[in-house]
Design an enzyme around this catalytic site. Structure first.
Site, PDB file in Angstrom:
ATOM      1  N   ARG A 152       2.386   4.134   0.304  1.00 31.17           N
ATOM      2  CA  ARG A 152       1.693   5.429   0.260  1.00 31.17           C
ATOM      3  C   ARG A 152       1.720   6.026  -1.141  1.00 31.17           C
ATOM      4  NH1 ARG A 152       4.953   7.660   5.150  1.00 31.17           N
ATOM      5  NH2 ARG A 152       5.961   5.646   4.815  1.00 31.17           N
ATOM      6  N   TRP A 153       2.783   5.787  -1.856  1.00 30.57           N
ATOM      7  CA  TRP A 153       2.911   6.284  -3.231  1.00 30.57           C
ATOM      8  C   TRP A 153       1.816   5.642  -4.097  1.00 30.57           C
ATOM      9  CZ3 TRP A 153       3.910   4.355  -8.148  1.00 30.57           C
ATOM     10  CH2 TRP A 153       4.401   5.266  -9.097  1.00 30.57           C
TER      11      TRP A 153
ATOM     12  N   ASP B  60      11.620   3.741   1.917  1.00 29.06           N
ATOM     13  CA  ASP B  60      10.262   3.671   2.481  1.00 29.06           C
ATOM     14  C   ASP B  60       9.284   4.554   1.703  1.00 29.06           C
ATOM     15  OD1 ASP B  60       8.334   2.808   4.241  1.00 29.06           O
ATOM     16  OD2 ASP B  60       8.881   4.204   5.842  1.00 29.06           O
TER      17      ASP B  60
ATOM     18  N   ARG C 293      -0.774  -1.710  -3.238  1.00 26.34           N
ATOM     19  CA  ARG C 293       0.564  -1.470  -2.676  1.00 26.34           C
ATOM     20  C   ARG C 293       1.691  -2.028  -3.563  1.00 26.34           C
ATOM     21  NH1 ARG C 293       0.987   0.156   2.429  1.00 26.34           N
ATOM     22  NH2 ARG C 293       2.992  -0.903   2.603  1.00 26.34           N
TER      23      ARG C 293
ATOM     24  N   ASN D 125       8.639  -7.317   8.221  1.00 24.26           N
ATOM     25  CA  ASN D 125       7.711  -7.160   7.100  1.00 24.26           C
ATOM     26  C   ASN D 125       6.864  -8.405   6.814  1.00 24.26           C
ATOM     27  OD1 ASN D 125       9.939  -4.904   5.310  1.00 24.26           O
ATOM     28  ND2 ASN D 125       8.162  -4.385   6.545  1.00 24.26           N
ATOM     29  N   TRP D 126       7.193  -9.545   7.459  1.00 19.71           N
ATOM     30  CA  TRP D 126       6.361 -10.752   7.327  1.00 19.71           C
ATOM     31  C   TRP D 126       4.984 -10.526   7.925  1.00 19.71           C
ATOM     32  CZ3 TRP D 126       8.399 -14.198   4.157  1.00 19.71           C
ATOM     33  CH2 TRP D 126       9.782 -14.342   4.087  1.00 19.71           C
TER      34      TRP D 126
HETATM   35  C1  IPE Z   1      11.434  -0.414   6.868  1.00 23.18           C
HETATM   36  O1  IPE Z   1      10.222   0.122   6.455  1.00 23.18           O
HETATM   37  C2  IPE Z   1      11.797  -1.620   6.052  1.00 23.18           C
HETATM   38  C3  IPE Z   1      12.088  -1.375   4.644  1.00 23.18           C
HETATM   39  C4  IPE Z   1      12.167  -0.222   4.037  1.00 23.18           C
HETATM   40  C5  IPE Z   1      12.346  -2.566   3.867  1.00 23.18           C
HETATM   41  P1  IPE Z   1       8.853  -0.244   7.172  1.00 23.18           P
HETATM   42  O2  IPE Z   1       7.822   0.522   6.437  1.00 23.18           O
HETATM   43  O3  IPE Z   1       8.695  -1.703   7.258  1.00 23.18           O
HETATM   44  O4  IPE Z   1       9.067   0.338   8.637  1.00 23.18           O
HETATM   45  P2  IPE Z   1       8.006   0.768   9.731  1.00 23.18           P
HETATM   46  O5  IPE Z   1       7.072  -0.387   9.920  1.00 23.18           O
HETATM   47  O6  IPE Z   1       7.286   1.973   9.207  1.00 23.18           O
HETATM   48  O7  IPE Z   1       8.812   1.086  10.951  1.00 23.18           O
HETATM   49  C1  IPE Z   2       8.921   0.255   1.817  1.00 24.69           C
HETATM   50  O1  IPE Z   2       7.688   0.817   1.504  1.00 24.69           O
HETATM   51  C2  IPE Z   2       9.110  -1.095   1.177  1.00 24.69           C
HETATM   52  C3  IPE Z   2       9.014  -2.226   2.110  1.00 24.69           C
HETATM   53  C4  IPE Z   2       8.936  -2.133   3.404  1.00 24.69           C
HETATM   54  C5  IPE Z   2       9.031  -3.556   1.527  1.00 24.69           C
HETATM   55  P1  IPE Z   2       6.395   0.518   2.382  1.00 24.69           P
HETATM   56  O2  IPE Z   2       5.699  -0.667   1.826  1.00 24.69           O
HETATM   57  O3  IPE Z   2       6.730   0.423   3.815  1.00 24.69           O
HETATM   58  O4  IPE Z   2       5.541   1.821   2.088  1.00 24.69           O
HETATM   59  P2  IPE Z   2       4.647   2.609   3.137  1.00 24.69           P
HETATM   60  O5  IPE Z   2       5.507   2.952   4.304  1.00 24.69           O
HETATM   61  O6  IPE Z   2       3.524   1.697   3.520  1.00 24.69           O
HETATM   62  O7  IPE Z   2       4.193   3.805   2.390  1.00 24.69           O
HETATM   63 MG    MG Z   3       6.855   1.788   5.285  1.00 21.62          MG
END
Ligand code: IPE
Ligand code: IPE
Ligand code: MG
Length: 241
Positions: A23-24, A19, A32, A67-68
């Site tokens: 933000r990175w 995760d 993103r 994530n969808w």
């Molecule tokens: C969990 O991260 C899923 C993956 C790392 C692929 P999310 O960023 O989707 O989780 P939430 O929404 O912060 O709980």
């Molecule tokens: C995890 O990074 C990757 C996926 C969920 C695909 P995020 O995309 O959730 O990154 P943040 O949490 O928004 O920083």
């Molecule tokens: Mg995340």
């Protein structure tokens, strides 16, 4: 290069919630997807570190069933990234003797990606080194629901008696049926939640929540987290010796 001997007290199976990519990227004023690409590059380093660290199984959370809900641009960009990633890494996995498996609801993914996933599994089916499981369109609740459907079908077909459904039987219907339960689950980016990851399998896993964002997660940080695991006392409900 001299190989450090794996610590026998280290975890056999590590699962990672990768995760913090968004933000990175945001911290660098970039979209993103820039973060997702940087995150994908990190996977190689961590996979390569596993044998030396005594990790036999690595499971990584790449895309959740939730994530969808992200923008169409991000979702489409991620799907393209997954396709390219598999195409690019497949040969390296074979060379490194890495056995690749995918967990998650595969039929919901586009045919091209779905096909590449099948191909990667087939191409590495003979590999006997590290076991890499990629959770793609994976959700713990979705997995348990799909498993229960298959189990119910077997009961209806008379292949299984309801009274025989127990803690040994049910996991055989999960996507992870051939993979042991994780010993350690690591989540990067400072969030202390499991976000629907390996719900059944991590019942007795140890958890490490670390602040580092996934694209900054190095082999050294990984080794450090594993070292801390060695100091833990896993009691599984019993009293320590
Ligand atoms: C969990 O991260 C899923 C993956 C790392 C692929 P999310 O960023 O989707 O989780 P939430 O929404 O912060 O709980
Ligand atoms: C995890 O990074 C990757 C996926 C969920 C695909 P995020 O995309 O959730 O990154 P943040 O949490 O928004 O920083
Ligand atoms: Mg995340």
């Amino acid at each position: 290069m001299a190989k450090t001997k794996p610590d026998p007290a280290g975890p056999r199976h590590v699962a990672i919630i990768m995760d913090g990519n968004g933000r990175w990227a945001q911290a660098r004023g970039r979209p993103r997807l820039f973060g997702h690409h940087a995150g994908a590059r990190r996977v190689r380093e961590i996979v390569e570190a596993c044998p030396d660290l005594g990790v036999e199984y690595l499971t990584i959370f790449a895309f959740s069933t939730e994530n969808w809900k992200r923008t169409q641009t991000e979702v489409a960009g991620l799907m393209t990234l997954f396709r390219r990633y598999i195409m690019k890494e497949m040969q390296a996995f074979v060379r490194e003797n890495v056995r690749v498996r995918f967990i998650g609801d595969r039929p919901r993914l586009d045919a091209k990606l779905h096909g590449l996933m099948d191909e990667a599994e087939a191409m590495t089916a003979h590999c006997t080194g590290m076991n890499l499981t990629i959770a793609l369109n994976y959700g713990g609740r979705d997995e348990v629901s799909r498993a229960t459907q298959r189990l119910a079908r077997d009961v209806a077909a008379g292949k299984l008696r309801p009274e025989d459904v127990d803690e040994e039987t049910l996991p055989r219907y999960l996507d992870t049926c051939v993979v042991p339960d994780p010993d350690l689950v690591i989540r990067t980016s400072g969030e202390a939640r499991i976000s629907n990851f390996l719900l059944w399998q991590s019942a007795y896993a140890e958890y490490e929540f670390i602040d580092t964002l996934w694209p900054d997660f190095t082999r050294e940080i990984f080794a450090d987290v594993l070292k801390q695991y060695g100091a833990r006392d896993r009691r599984f409900g019993a009293v320590s010796a």
